[in-house]
Scaffold this motif. Structure first.
Motif, PDB file in Angstrom:
ATOM      1  N   ARG A  41      78.332  20.015  37.629  1.00 11.77           N
ATOM      2  CA  ARG A  41      79.535  19.463  37.022  1.00 11.77           C
ATOM      3  C   ARG A  41      80.142  20.477  36.056  1.00 11.77           C
ATOM      4  O   ARG A  41      79.490  21.437  35.651  1.00 11.77           O
ATOM      5  N   ILE A  42      81.384  20.245  35.700  1.00  9.34           N
ATOM      6  CA  ILE A  42      82.067  21.146  34.774  1.00  9.34           C
ATOM      7  C   ILE A  42      81.397  21.070  33.398  1.00  9.34           C
ATOM      8  O   ILE A  42      81.187  19.989  32.864  1.00  9.34           O
ATOM      9  N   MET A  43      81.066  22.241  32.858  1.00  9.61           N
ATOM     10  CA  MET A  43      80.364  22.305  31.569  1.00  9.61           C
ATOM     11  C   MET A  43      81.159  23.140  30.569  1.00  9.61           C
ATOM     12  O   MET A  43      81.730  24.173  30.931  1.00  9.61           O
ATOM     13  N   PRO A  44      81.201  22.696  29.298  1.00 14.67           N
ATOM     14  CA  PRO A  44      81.882  23.499  28.276  1.00 14.67           C
ATOM     15  C   PRO A  44      81.070  24.742  27.923  1.00 14.67           C
ATOM     16  O   PRO A  44      79.839  24.716  27.906  1.00 14.67           O
ATOM     17  N   ARG A  45      81.782  25.825  27.661  1.00 14.79           N
ATOM     18  CA  ARG A  45      81.117  27.053  27.206  1.00 14.79           C
ATOM     19  C   ARG A  45      81.432  27.241  25.715  1.00 14.79           C
ATOM     20  O   ARG A  45      81.642  26.261  25.016  1.00 14.79           O
ATOM     21  N   LEU A  46      81.395  28.450  25.248  1.00 14.89           N
ATOM     22  CA  LEU A  46      81.686  28.787  23.846  1.00 14.89           C
ATOM     23  C   LEU A  46      80.588  28.375  22.871  1.00 14.89           C
ATOM     24  O   LEU A  46      80.767  28.488  21.657  1.00 14.89           O
ATOM     25  N   GLY A  47      79.448  27.863  23.373  1.00 15.94           N
ATOM     26  CA  GLY A  47      78.389  27.418  22.467  1.00 15.94           C
ATOM     27  C   GLY A  47      77.929  28.500  21.510  1.00 15.94           C
ATOM     28  O   GLY A  47      77.419  28.202  20.416  1.00 15.94           O
ATOM     29  N   GLY A  48      78.123  29.752  21.898  1.00 17.77           N
ATOM     30  CA  GLY A  48      77.742  30.845  21.011  1.00 17.77           C
ATOM     31  C   GLY A  48      78.473  30.822  19.688  1.00 17.77           C
ATOM     32  O   GLY A  48      77.979  31.360  18.682  1.00 17.77           O
ATOM     33  N   ILE A 154      70.380  46.014  26.309  1.00 19.40           N
ATOM     34  CA  ILE A 154      69.733  44.766  25.885  1.00 19.40           C
ATOM     35  C   ILE A 154      70.755  43.644  25.785  1.00 19.40           C
ATOM     36  O   ILE A 154      70.462  42.491  26.119  1.00 19.40           O
ATOM     37  N   THR A 155      71.959  43.971  25.342  1.00 19.43           N
ATOM     38  CA  THR A 155      73.021  42.958  25.272  1.00 19.43           C
ATOM     39  C   THR A 155      73.254  42.330  26.639  1.00 19.43           C
ATOM     40  O   THR A 155      73.355  41.101  26.767  1.00 19.43           O
ATOM     41  N   ASN A 156      73.314  43.155  27.662  1.00 16.23           N
ATOM     42  CA  ASN A 156      73.547  42.647  29.015  1.00 16.23           C
ATOM     43  C   ASN A 156      72.307  42.006  29.615  1.00 16.23           C
ATOM     44  O   ASN A 156      72.409  41.114  30.457  1.00 16.23           O
ATOM     45  N   ALA A 157      71.118  42.458  29.199  1.00 12.56           N
ATOM     46  CA  ALA A 157      69.878  41.870  29.708  1.00 12.56           C
ATOM     47  C   ALA A 157      69.775  40.404  29.309  1.00 12.56           C
ATOM     48  O   ALA A 157      69.388  39.549  30.119  1.00 12.56           O
ATOM     49  N   ILE A 158      70.121  40.084  28.069  1.00 13.66           N
ATOM     50  CA  ILE A 158      70.114  38.684  27.628  1.00 13.66           C
ATOM     51  C   ILE A 158      71.157  37.888  28.402  1.00 13.66           C
ATOM     52  O   ILE A 158      70.927  36.743  28.810  1.00 13.66           O
ATOM     53  N   ILE A 161      69.965  36.782  32.003  1.00 18.85           N
ATOM     54  CA  ILE A 161      68.993  35.689  32.170  1.00 18.85           C
ATOM     55  C   ILE A 161      69.578  34.328  31.797  1.00 18.85           C
ATOM     56  O   ILE A 161      68.885  33.312  31.861  1.00 18.85           O
ATOM     57  N   ASP A 162      70.850  34.308  31.398  1.00 15.41           N
ATOM     58  CA  ASP A 162      71.481  33.048  30.996  1.00 15.41           C
ATOM     59  C   ASP A 162      71.917  32.273  32.240  1.00 15.41           C
ATOM     60  O   ASP A 162      73.110  32.112  32.512  1.00 15.41           O
ATOM     61  N   THR A 220      79.860  34.251  24.981  1.00 18.11           N
ATOM     62  CA  THR A 220      79.979  34.317  23.520  1.00 18.11           C
ATOM     63  C   THR A 220      78.610  34.352  22.875  1.00 18.11           C
ATOM     64  O   THR A 220      78.331  35.182  22.000  1.00 18.11           O
ATOM     65  N   GLY A 221      77.729  33.466  23.320  1.00 20.61           N
ATOM     66  CA  GLY A 221      76.388  33.396  22.740  1.00 20.61           C
ATOM     67  C   GLY A 221      75.438  34.441  23.292  1.00 20.61           C
ATOM     68  O   GLY A 221      74.691  35.075  22.541  1.00 20.61           O
ATOM     69  N   ALA A 222      75.456  34.629  24.619  1.00 19.82           N
ATOM     70  CA  ALA A 222      74.513  35.564  25.246  1.00 19.82           C
ATOM     71  C   ALA A 222      74.757  36.995  24.769  1.00 19.82           C
ATOM     72  O   ALA A 222      73.808  37.726  24.455  1.00 19.82           O
TER      73      ALA A 222
END
Length: 358
Positions: A41-48, A154-158, A161-162, A220-222
């Motif tokens: 289902r459609i999920m909101p992002r921006l949780g970061g 490392i920024t992209n590695a996290i 895995i999201d 945003t968070g990852a």
């Protein structure tokens, strides 16, 4: 004071997340299902934004300072300021991607500029390392690009895995707690405080992000967590020895190994290394029969084992460290083989893996 600020960061994150969720729907920052996504289902992002906001509030209350930041000769601005500016730029990059799905090149540009602010502006770089059997390896002109490469990698590695509810947030929390524990052992109050505040903020977000998730952290968070972990890991090991540089690699074993195998897989299949697929570790565990929650918890456990190994490695002798790394490499190879065989309907092995997973 640190413990009270951690509690504040945790509670603030819990309070901010529902607000960010409403904002995400309003601005259209949503994640729609497709063949590669697990959610239906459609999920909101921006949780970061909730993680960043709660961390920032706690940070300005505690105001941790790096005692040697002013002693860095190559620094144009205090490293603490450089980190916050870089993090803000990463957040802007992530928000734009969550809202408009900007190109991979645009995201990379934002990451490079953010890393450059910390490395060039803040003076954070690894210019040489002391070799274990004597001698020094001087990176010379490569020191700045290599340090930037570490941060961006490392920024992209996290970010890679999201892929499941609570996965990136949980693995990041484990890494941050490990980093805080190691900084405590070494007496590095700044890194310990920053990692602890981030872990508290991310834990508060997990209340809404663990399966079944009500909101995703999005890029945003990852990207923010990956950026902060990479920078703090560098700051936490300033004695520039080979051993010191290996510790953060072990600590971040889950995202680094998953990224490494993803690159190898895509090169072997003659695909772009930035092309998404469904062959990451979490996809493999789902394919062999584990539930969503079981898969996430298993990877949490693996991340915790890597964290424990990093702690042991930091206290081990040179030969003890070599032995520990050897055992880890064999264990990783065995795990990859087990998952691979189980994925091919090798039933006895699949049952063994499921039993261990329980």
């Amino acid at each position: 004071m640190l413990y009270l600020t951690m509690v504040l960061a945790f509670i603030t994150s819990i309070l901010l997340t529902p607000i960010v969720k409403r904002i995400a729907f309003r601005v259209g920052a949503v994640d729609r299902p497709n063949y590669r996504k697990v959610h239906a289902r459609i999920m909101p992002r921006l949780g970061g934004l909730a993680i960043f906001g709660s961390f920032l509030i706690a940070y300005f209350i505690l105001k941790p300072q790096d005692p040697i930041s002013n002693a860095i000769e190559a620094s144009f601005i205090p490293i603490e300021t450089a980190i916050i500016i870089g993090a803000l730029l990463i957040i802007i990059t992530g928000v734009l991607d969550d809202m408009y799905e900007i190109s991979a090149k645009a995201k990379l540009l934002g990451q490079l500029v953010a890393a450059g602010i910390v490395v060039v502006g803040g003076g954070l770089e690894i210019s040489f390392i002391n070799l274990p059997f004597g001698g020094v390896l001087d990176f010379g002109y490569l020191s700045i690009p290599l340090t930037i490469l570490w941060i961006v990698g490392i920024t992209n590695a996290i970010n890679l895995i999201d892929g499941l509810d609570g996965l990136a947030a949980g693995v990041s929390t484990v890494a941050l707690l490990t980093l805080a524990a190691m900084a405590f052992i070494m007496g590095d109050v700044y890194v310990m405080s920053m990692a602890a505040l981030l872990a508290a903020s991310t834990s508060g977000f997990l209340v809404y992000n663990f399966h079944p998730a009500k909101i995703f952290m999005g890029d945003t968070g990852a990207l923010f967590l990956g950026f902060m972990i990479s920078v703090l890991a560098l700051m936490g090991f300033k004695n520039v020895t080979v051993v010191a540089l290996i510790i953060p690699i072990i600590m971040l074993g889950v995202p680094i190994s998953d990224t490494f195998f993803a690159i190898v897989r895509r090169v072997r299949e003659k695909k772009s290394i930035s092309e998404a697929d469904k062959s990451h570790l979490h996809h493999c565990l789902l394919n062999i029969g584990f539930s969503h929650s079981q898969t996430v918890l298993i990877i949490y456990g693996i991340a915790a084992l890597f964290g424990l190994a990093a702690l042991l490695f930091s206290q081990a002798t040179l030969w003890g460290g070599i032995l520990l790394i050897s055992v880890m490499l064999v264990a990783i190879e065995l795990f990859v083989e087990v998952v691979g065989l189980a994925g091919k309907n090798y039933r006895p092995l699949l049952n063994l893996v499921k039993f261990i997973g329980k």
